[in-house]
Design a protein around this motif. Structure first.
Motif, mmCIF file in Angstrom:
data_model
loop_
_atom_site.group_PDB
_atom_site.id
_atom_site.type_symbol
_atom_site.label_atom_id
_atom_site.label_comp_id
_atom_site.label_asym_id
_atom_site.label_seq_id
_atom_site.Cartn_x
_atom_site.Cartn_y
_atom_site.Cartn_z
ATOM 1 N N VAL A 55 13.438 -3.085 -9.175
ATOM 2 C CA VAL A 55 12.831 -4.233 -8.514
ATOM 3 C C VAL A 55 11.451 -4.486 -9.110
ATOM 4 C CG1 VAL A 55 12.156 -5.204 -6.280
ATOM 5 C CG2 VAL A 55 14.043 -3.569 -6.409
ATOM 6 N N ILE A 56 11.143 -5.757 -9.344
ATOM 7 C CA ILE A 56 9.805 -6.132 -9.813
ATOM 8 C C ILE A 56 9.085 -6.861 -8.690
ATOM 9 C CG2 ILE A 56 8.449 -7.382 -11.530
ATOM 10 C CD1 ILE A 56 10.876 -7.240 -13.395
ATOM 11 N N LEU A 57 7.904 -6.359 -8.334
ATOM 12 C CA LEU A 57 7.071 -6.987 -7.316
ATOM 13 C C LEU A 57 5.775 -7.464 -7.956
ATOM 14 C CD1 LEU A 57 7.383 -4.453 -4.332
ATOM 15 C CD2 LEU A 57 8.740 -6.509 -4.741
ATOM 16 N N SER A 58 5.257 -8.567 -7.439
ATOM 17 C CA SER A 58 3.947 -9.078 -7.854
ATOM 18 C C SER A 58 2.992 -8.980 -6.673
ATOM 19 C CB SER A 58 4.073 -10.534 -8.320
ATOM 20 O OG SER A 58 2.807 -11.081 -8.629
ATOM 21 N N ILE A 59 1.771 -8.511 -6.932
ATOM 22 C CA ILE A 59 0.760 -8.322 -5.887
ATOM 23 C C ILE A 59 -0.454 -9.180 -6.204
ATOM 24 C CG2 ILE A 59 -0.789 -6.670 -4.763
ATOM 25 C CD1 ILE A 59 1.208 -4.483 -5.503
ATOM 26 N N GLY A 60 -0.986 -9.850 -5.185
ATOM 27 C CA GLY A 60 -2.194 -10.641 -5.371
ATOM 28 C C GLY A 60 -3.124 -10.510 -4.176
ATOM 29 N N THR A 61 -4.437 -10.661 -4.415
ATOM 30 C CA THR A 61 -5.431 -10.599 -3.341
ATOM 31 C C THR A 61 -6.704 -11.313 -3.784
ATOM 32 O OG1 THR A 61 -6.848 -9.120 -2.025
ATOM 33 C CG2 THR A 61 -6.159 -8.326 -4.174
ATOM 34 N N ASN A 62 -7.358 -12.020 -2.839
ATOM 35 C CA ASN A 62 -8.659 -12.628 -3.174
ATOM 36 C C ASN A 62 -9.647 -12.527 -2.012
ATOM 37 O OD1 ASN A 62 -7.655 -14.653 -1.442
ATOM 38 N ND2 ASN A 62 -8.635 -16.297 -2.629
ATOM 39 N N GLN A 63 -9.430 -11.569 -1.129
ATOM 40 C CA GLN A 63 -10.360 -11.347 -0.032
ATOM 41 C C GLN A 63 -10.782 -9.886 0.014
ATOM 42 O OE1 GLN A 63 -8.186 -12.701 3.457
ATOM 43 N NE2 GLN A 63 -9.120 -14.732 3.351
ATOM 44 N N GLY A 64 -12.036 -9.664 0.429
ATOM 45 C CA GLY A 64 -12.526 -8.295 0.563
ATOM 46 C C GLY A 64 -12.645 -7.594 -0.778
ATOM 47 N N ASN A 65 -12.505 -6.264 -0.768
ATOM 48 C CA ASN A 65 -12.545 -5.477 -2.000
ATOM 49 C C ASN A 65 -11.166 -5.589 -2.658
ATOM 50 O OD1 ASN A 65 -12.420 -3.336 -3.929
ATOM 51 N ND2 ASN A 65 -14.168 -2.375 -2.914
ATOM 52 N N ARG A 66 -11.062 -6.453 -3.637
ATOM 53 C CA ARG A 66 -9.756 -6.796 -4.204
ATOM 54 C C ARG A 66 -9.071 -5.601 -4.871
ATOM 55 N NH1 ARG A 66 -11.714 -11.639 -7.873
ATOM 56 N NH2 ARG A 66 -13.414 -10.116 -8.083
ATOM 57 N N LEU A 67 -9.840 -4.777 -5.587
ATOM 58 C CA LEU A 67 -9.228 -3.627 -6.257
ATOM 59 C C LEU A 67 -8.701 -2.619 -5.240
ATOM 60 C CD1 LEU A 67 -8.524 -2.238 -8.900
ATOM 61 C CD2 LEU A 67 -10.795 -1.176 -8.882
ATOM 62 N N GLU A 68 -9.485 -2.358 -4.192
ATOM 63 C CA GLU A 68 -9.019 -1.448 -3.146
ATOM 64 C C GLU A 68 -7.767 -1.993 -2.452
ATOM 65 O OE1 GLU A 68 -12.011 -0.420 -0.345
ATOM 66 O OE2 GLU A 68 -13.252 0.682 -1.802
ATOM 67 N N ASN A 69 -7.721 -3.309 -2.264
ATOM 68 C CA ASN A 69 -6.532 -3.915 -1.655
ATOM 69 C C ASN A 69 -5.289 -3.656 -2.504
ATOM 70 O OD1 ASN A 69 -8.198 -4.964 0.341
ATOM 71 N ND2 ASN A 69 -8.265 -7.027 -0.545
ATOM 72 N N VAL A 70 -5.422 -3.863 -3.820
ATOM 73 C CA VAL A 70 -4.294 -3.649 -4.730
ATOM 74 C C VAL A 70 -3.855 -2.191 -4.698
ATOM 75 C CG1 VAL A 70 -3.607 -3.601 -7.160
ATOM 76 C CG2 VAL A 70 -4.828 -5.582 -6.259
ATOM 77 N N GLU A 71 -4.817 -1.282 -4.778
ATOM 78 C CA GLU A 71 -4.485 0.147 -4.814
ATOM 79 C C GLU A 71 -3.832 0.600 -3.513
ATOM 80 O OE1 GLU A 71 -7.862 1.804 -7.939
ATOM 81 O OE2 GLU A 71 -8.347 1.646 -5.797
ATOM 82 N N ARG A 72 -4.347 0.127 -2.383
ATOM 83 C CA ARG A 72 -3.752 0.506 -1.092
ATOM 84 C C ARG A 72 -2.343 -0.063 -0.958
ATOM 85 N NH1 ARG A 72 -4.883 -1.514 4.979
ATOM 86 N NH2 ARG A 72 -3.668 0.093 6.053
ATOM 87 N N CYS A 73 -2.159 -1.292 -1.414
ATOM 88 C CA CYS A 73 -0.850 -1.922 -1.324
ATOM 89 C C CYS A 73 0.180 -1.149 -2.145
ATOM 90 C CB CYS A 73 -0.944 -3.365 -1.811
ATOM 91 S SG CYS A 73 0.610 -4.279 -1.663
ATOM 92 N N ILE A 74 -0.189 -0.742 -3.352
ATOM 93 C CA ILE A 74 0.726 0.028 -4.201
ATOM 94 C C ILE A 74 1.110 1.328 -3.520
ATOM 95 C CG2 ILE A 74 0.882 1.328 -6.370
ATOM 96 C CD1 ILE A 74 -0.883 -0.879 -7.626
ATOM 97 N N GLN A 75 0.135 1.995 -2.914
ATOM 98 C CA GLN A 75 0.412 3.259 -2.243
ATOM 99 C C GLN A 75 1.342 3.066 -1.050
ATOM 100 O OE1 GLN A 75 -0.604 6.054 -3.713
ATOM 101 N NE2 GLN A 75 0.642 7.170 -2.234
#
Length: 377
Positions: free
Chosen positions: A7-27
Motif C-alpha cells: 500500500v502507498i500512502l501520502s501524508i501532508g501537514t501545514n499546521q503546528g510543527n510539521r516535521l513532528e506531525n509527519v513523524e508521529r503520523c508514520i509511527q
C-alpha cells in the motif's frame, strides 16, 4: 505469491510543527495499521487548491493484510487522534494531518468512499516526487505509466523542495547485516508464516521447508515405527540439497536469506522418532552432512507451549497432524532447548510466543521485531 498487500500512502501537514506531525503520523500508522517498510524524503510544497501556509509532504510503503476500506477507516481514525476535524463543506483547508490512500497493490477500486489509484495523483507533484523516492516497480494501472513517466507529463509546475530525510521504522532493525537468518520452532509454532512476512518486509530471499512434498510424512503419523527412518532420511537429504543450492545462489535483488528451519532440526526429530540402532546410523550420516552446512548468523527460536501448539495445529487442519499427542510436542520442545543450550558459538534468540498471535495481531508482530532489535543493536 505475497502474503501481504503493498500500500502507498501520502501524508501532508501545514499546521503546528510539521516535521513532528509527519513523524508521529508514520509511527501511528506503523503501530496501528501495518508495517511501514519504506519512507520518502519530506518535501515542502505550496498549498494546492487554496491559499495557506506551505505543506510538508511525504509518502510511505505499507505492508498489511487488511482490506483497502479497512485501511481507509484506520487512517481516518489516526487523523482524528492527531486532532484533525474534517469539514467537507469547506473544501480545501489547512490541516494538522492528511493521509491519502494512493495505491493498493495494482488494483483499481472505484466506490463511493474510495478511489484507487488516487484520481489526482498524476496532477500532484507533491505526491509524485515522494513516490519516486520509494523506488517501487509500480505502474499506474489505469494510465499504464510509471512514476518517472507521470512526473515527466504532470501539469503541476509548483516548486517542491526536499527538506528532510526520514527513516522507516524497520531501518532501526539492521537484519541485512546478516547473510543467513533461521527461524525455528515446534510443529505449529508459525515459523513459516513469520519467515515469509519478515522476508517481505525486509527484502530477503526465503528458503522454506518442503514438508508438503514428503510422501513419508502422512505414513509416519499412521505408523511411526515403520516409517520413522525413511522419513528422517528423506528430510535430511532434501534439507541438505535445498540449503546447499539456495544458500549458494546469491540474489542480487535481495539483501539476505531467511529460512524457516536450520538443518540441525533433523537430528532433534531423529532422536525422538528413531530406535537406538537407527539413531546411531542416522547420527553418523548427519555428522557428515552437518560439517558442510553453513550455520545461521542469527538463529531465532519461537517457543510455544504444547497446549497452544495443539490449538494451532487444529486450526491449520492438516489431516495427518490432527492426532499428534502433546507428549510428542513436549519432547520436540525439550530437544530444541537442549540443542540451544549446547551451542556456545550460535547467535541465538529465544522468543516466547505462547501468548502471542503475530498472524492476526499486528502489535504481536511488532513485539517480535522489538525483541529482534534488542538482540542485534
Amino acid at each position: 505469491m505475497k502474503s501481504q498487500h503493498q500500500v502507498i500512502l501520502s501524508i501532508g501537514t501545514n499546521q503546528g510543527n510539521r516535521l513532528e506531525n509527519v513523524e508521529r503520523c508514520i509511527q501511528l500508522i506503523h503501530q496501528e495499521i501495518g508495517t511501514v517498510v519504506k519512507v520518502s524524503k519530506v518535501y515542502e510544497t505550496p498549498s494546492w487548491g487554496f491559499d495557506s501556509e506551505a505543506f510538508y509532504n511525504c509518502a510511505l510503503v505499507l505492508h498489511t493484510s487488511h482490506t483497502s476500506h479497512l485501511i481507509l477507516e484506520q487512517a481516518l481514525r489516526i487523523e482524528k487522534k492527531m486532532g484533525r476535524v474534517r469539514n467537507l463543506d469547506l473544501g480545501y483547508q489547512s490541516r494538522i494531518i492528511d493521509i491519502d490512500l494512493i495505491a493498493f497493490d495494482a488494483e483499481i477500486i472505484d466506490t463511493e468512499s474510495l478511489q484507487i489509484p488516487h484520481p489526482l495523483l498524476q496532477n500532484r507533484k507533491f505526491v509524485l516526487l515522494p513516490m519516486q523516492d520509494l523506488n517501487l516497480d509500480w505502474v499506474h494501472p489505469v494510465l499504464n505509466k510509471s512514476i518517472p513517466e507521470l512526473i515527466a507529463i504532470t501539469p503541476d509546475e509548483s516548486v517542491c523542495e526536499m527538506v528532510q530525510n526520514l527513516k522507516a521504522p524497520l531501518e532501526k532493525i539492521p537484519l541485512e547485516q546478516f547473510n543467513y537468518v533461521a527461524f525455528e520452532g515446534n510443529i505449529g509454532a508459525g515459523k513459516t508464516t513469520l519467515a515469509t512476512k519478515i522476508a517481505e518486509d525486509f527484502n530477503a530471499k526465503t528458503v522454506l521447508e518442503r514438508f508438503a512434498d514428503n510422501p513419508f510424512l502422512p505414513k509416519f503419523y499412521e505408523d511411526q515405527n515403520r516409517y520413522a527412518f525413511p522419513l528422517e532420511m528423506s528430510f535430511l537429504a532434501d534439507r541438505y540439497k535445498q540449503l546447499s543450492d539456495d544458500l549458494a545462489q546469491f540474489d542480487l535483488f535481495k539483501d539476505f536469506i531467511v529460512a524457516d528451519y536450520h538443518i540441525f532440526k533433523s537430528l532433534i526429530f531423529a532422536k525422538i522418532t528413531l530406535a537406538e540402532d537407527e539413531s546411531r546410523l542416522y547420527r553418523t550420516l548427519f555428522d557428515i552432512v552437518y560439517r558442510e552446512m553453513p550455520k545461521p548468523d542469527l538463529y531465532i527460536y519461537l517457543y510455544q507451549n504444547s497446549e497452544r501448539l495443539l490449538q494451532n495445529i487444529k486450526k491449520r487442519n492438516r489431516s495427518y497432524e490432527q492426532n499428534i499427542p502433546a507428549e510428542y510436542l513436549d519432547k520436540i520442545n525439550s530437544g530444541y532447548l537442549d540443542y540451544i543450550k549446547s551451542q556456545t558459538d550460535l547467535n541465538v534468540l529465544i522468543i516466547d510466543v505462547s501468548n502471542r498471535d503475530f498472524v492476526n495481531k499486528h502489535e504481536d508482530y511488532l513485539y517480535i521485531l522489538d525483541e529482534i532489535q534488542k538482540k542485534i543493536t
